[in-house]
Design a protein around this motif. Structure first.
Motif, PDB file in Angstrom:
ATOM      1  N   LEU A   1       0.810  -1.362  -0.039  1.00  8.89           N
ATOM      2  CA  LEU A   1      -0.051  -0.085  -0.100  1.00  8.89           C
ATOM      3  C   LEU A   1       0.733   1.211  -0.180  1.00  8.89           C
ATOM      4  O   LEU A   1       0.578   2.021  -0.614  1.00  8.89           O
ATOM      5  N   ARG A   2       1.959   1.158   0.719  1.00  9.22           N
ATOM      6  CA  ARG A   2       2.941   2.322   0.819  1.00  9.22           C
ATOM      7  C   ARG A   2       4.369   1.760   0.694  1.00  9.22           C
ATOM      8  O   ARG A   2       5.070   1.111   1.593  1.00  9.22           O
ATOM      9  N   PRO A   3       5.057   1.992  -0.414  1.00  7.81           N
ATOM     10  CA  PRO A   3       6.285   1.225  -0.778  1.00  7.81           C
ATOM     11  C   PRO A   3       7.418   1.590   0.032  1.00  7.81           C
ATOM     12  O   PRO A   3       8.132   0.848   0.671  1.00  7.81           O
ATOM     13  N   ALA A   4       7.514   3.062   0.319  1.00  5.34           N
ATOM     14  CA  ALA A   4       8.578   3.518   1.031  1.00  5.34           C
ATOM     15  C   ALA A   4       8.447   2.728   2.535  1.00  5.34           C
ATOM     16  O   ALA A   4       9.521   2.411   3.223  1.00  5.34           O
ATOM     17  N   GLY A   5       7.228   2.958   3.159  1.00  8.72           N
ATOM     18  CA  GLY A   5       7.078   2.460   4.475  1.00  8.72           C
ATOM     19  C   GLY A   5       7.293   0.907   4.263  1.00  8.72           C
ATOM     20  O   GLY A   5       7.499   0.486   5.347  1.00  8.72           O
ATOM     21  N   PHE A   6       6.998   0.200   3.280  1.00  5.60           N
ATOM     22  CA  PHE A   6       6.988  -1.230   3.180  1.00  5.60           C
ATOM     23  C   PHE A   6       8.341  -1.629   3.535  1.00  5.60           C
ATOM     24  O   PHE A   6       8.771  -2.490   3.967  1.00  5.60           O
ATOM     25  N   ILE A   7       9.230  -0.926   2.869  1.00  4.69           N
ATOM     26  CA  ILE A   7      10.712  -0.954   2.642  1.00  4.69           C
ATOM     27  C   ILE A   7      11.464  -0.770   4.034  1.00  4.69           C
ATOM     28  O   ILE A   7      12.283  -1.528   4.660  1.00  4.69           O
ATOM     29  N   ALA A   8      10.680   0.327   4.676  1.00  5.63           N
ATOM     30  CA  ALA A   8      11.304   0.372   6.082  1.00  5.63           C
ATOM     31  C   ALA A   8      10.796  -0.662   7.104  1.00  5.63           C
ATOM     32  O   ALA A   8      11.522  -0.933   8.092  1.00  5.63           O
ATOM     33  N   ALA A   9       9.638  -1.174   6.935  1.00  7.87           N
ATOM     34  CA  ALA A   9       9.242  -2.023   7.878  1.00  7.87           C
ATOM     35  C   ALA A   9       9.694  -3.472   7.606  1.00  7.87           C
ATOM     36  O   ALA A   9      10.027  -4.181   8.587  1.00  7.87           O
ATOM     37  N   MET A  10      10.159  -3.678   6.285  1.00  5.92           N
ATOM     38  CA  MET A  10      10.995  -5.137   6.062  1.00  5.92           C
ATOM     39  C   MET A  10      12.337  -4.619   6.521  1.00  5.92           C
ATOM     40  O   MET A  10      12.743  -5.605   7.239  1.00  5.92           O
ATOM     41  N   ALA A  11      12.802  -3.669   6.739  1.00  2.00           N
ATOM     42  CA  ALA A  11      14.349  -3.279   7.237  1.00  2.00           C
ATOM     43  C   ALA A  11      14.213  -3.431   8.713  1.00  2.00           C
ATOM     44  O   ALA A  11      14.997  -4.001   9.273  1.00  2.00           O
ATOM     45  N   ALA A  12      12.945  -2.848   9.394  1.00  2.00           N
ATOM     46  CA  ALA A  12      12.915  -3.084  10.775  1.00  2.00           C
ATOM     47  C   ALA A  12      12.692  -4.518  11.411  1.00  2.00           C
ATOM     48  O   ALA A  12      13.378  -4.736  12.416  1.00  2.00           O
TER      49      ALA A  12
END
Length: 363
Positions: free
Chosen positions: A143-154
């Motif tokens: 839904l939100r690609p930048a946020g998705f990348i951050a969530a995966m990194a976290a």
């Protein structure tokens, strides 16, 4: 499995399936005992199984949950096999196969699993289990690609979570009105005025709607109200997944046409446990769920497929991957037909995903 086996099973569960260090929490032992010695759909002839070393100590376990299904007016004794684990596989490489063979040799008409990893899938194949590809696909909708990348990194490196709020301006730019929606995001206007109204579902409404919607499948669980009530109550606790969201989807006239249940927090990836709908309304329910998750600030949703859902997700920019297998073994091969044709209700509550073993924490 006997009550005295619980402590050994809990330690294996903590070490092998949870990858935890230290002793199993007391809550783990208590929940394993409650779930597998007093399951919602009790059948004294269908029990969880342990594998023993020569000295009598436990070195293997398969948790078994009886669950009757109905097909063509006939009640089928069925069993869900999960929490499958062996301690010291190298010392006894056939322990897992013995457990699985014993499970399939039980009195049930159908032996099922929705959580088979690559190793156990190979064992199921050798014992003539039928792999169900359309039930084995996991889906992801960003839904939100930048946020998705951050969530995966976290999820891989906890301190990276500090970057999550920094991603919101980038996602806002992608989602600005007029930007063309891609498979990686939704635009601000994508669901505007198009999705149906949703409202929170209480436990009693959830039980009633579950029984209503699953009856559209040729083969489906035969839940009593009290059994399903217990499952719904237990499903509310999944601390690792986030807050529970359970919403009814209403038609323009106010009639329930579907229900979705997922877990997730703002900035996180939501876990969908169940999507239910009237036949032909799957796409409408999916859109309502995506709109709800977008409004709550989730960055993505993920879940397990069923054939009607997979068909509806095509063209809605979902990605699919195989992580674990849904498998059925039937003594009467004619019972495989509804699974192969996608007319069986399987996975989620018709499995073990509703339990606290998946997604919850224990003290």
């Amino acid at each position: 499995m006997e009550r005295d086996d619980i402590s050994a099973i809990a330690e294996m569960f903590q070490r092998i399936l949870r990858k935890g260090h230290g002793p199993a929490p007391r809550g783990t032992r208590e929940y394993l005992e409650t779930l597998f010695l007093d399951p919602p759909h009790r059948d004294d002839d269908i029990q969880s199984l342990v594998h023993l070393r020569e000295d009598g100590t436990v070195n293997g376990f398969m948790g078994v949950l009886p669950m009757p299904f109905v097909y063509q007016g006939k009640t089928l004794r069925s069993a869900i096999g999960g929490s499958f684990m062996v301690d010291g596989h190298e010392q006894d490489p056939y322990a897992g196969a013995r457990l699985l063979r014993a499970f399939q040799s039980g009195p049930q008409d159908l032996s099922l699993t929705e959580t088979a990893n690559d190793v156990s899938t190979t064992m199921w194949r050798k014992l003539r289990g039928t792999i169900l590809p359309d039930y084995s696909l996991e889906w992801l909708r960003i839904l939100r690609p930048a946020g998705f990348i951050a969530a995966m990194a976290a999820s891989a490196f906890a301190p990276a979570a500090i970057a999550k709020p920094l991603m919101r301006p980038f996602d806002a730019l992608l989602r600005r009105r007029g930007a063309p929606p891609q498979w990686t995001h939704v635009s601000d206007a994508e669901f505007a005025g198009k999705t149906l109204t949703t409202e929170d579902a209480d436990a009693a409404e959830t039980v009633s709607l579950f029984q209503q919607f699953v009856s559209a499948f040729a083969l489906h669980p035969q839940w009593t109200e009290s059994e399903l009530q217990r499952m719904v109550d237990e499903s509310q606790r999944k601390a690792d997944y986030g807050a529970m969201v359970r919403r009814i989807v209403l038609s323009r006239g106010g009639k329930p046409v579907g229900l979705f249940l997922y877990y997730g927090n703002q900035g996180g990836i939501g876990r969908v446990i169940q999507i239910l709908s009237l036949p032909g309304q799957e796409g409408t329910i999916i859109d309502a769920m995506l709109a709800d998750a977008t409004e709550r600030g989730l960055v993505a949703l993920r879940g397990r497929g069923q054939p009607p859902l997979i068909n509806a997700m095509l063209g809605r920019r979902f990605a699919f991957v195989h992580a674990s297998s849904s498998i059925v073994h039937a003594k009467d091969k004619t019972l495989l037909e509804p699974f192969i044709t996608g007319q069986a209700f399987f996975n989620g509550f018709a499995g073990e995903s509703w339990t606290r073993l998946l997604g919850d924490r224990f003290d």
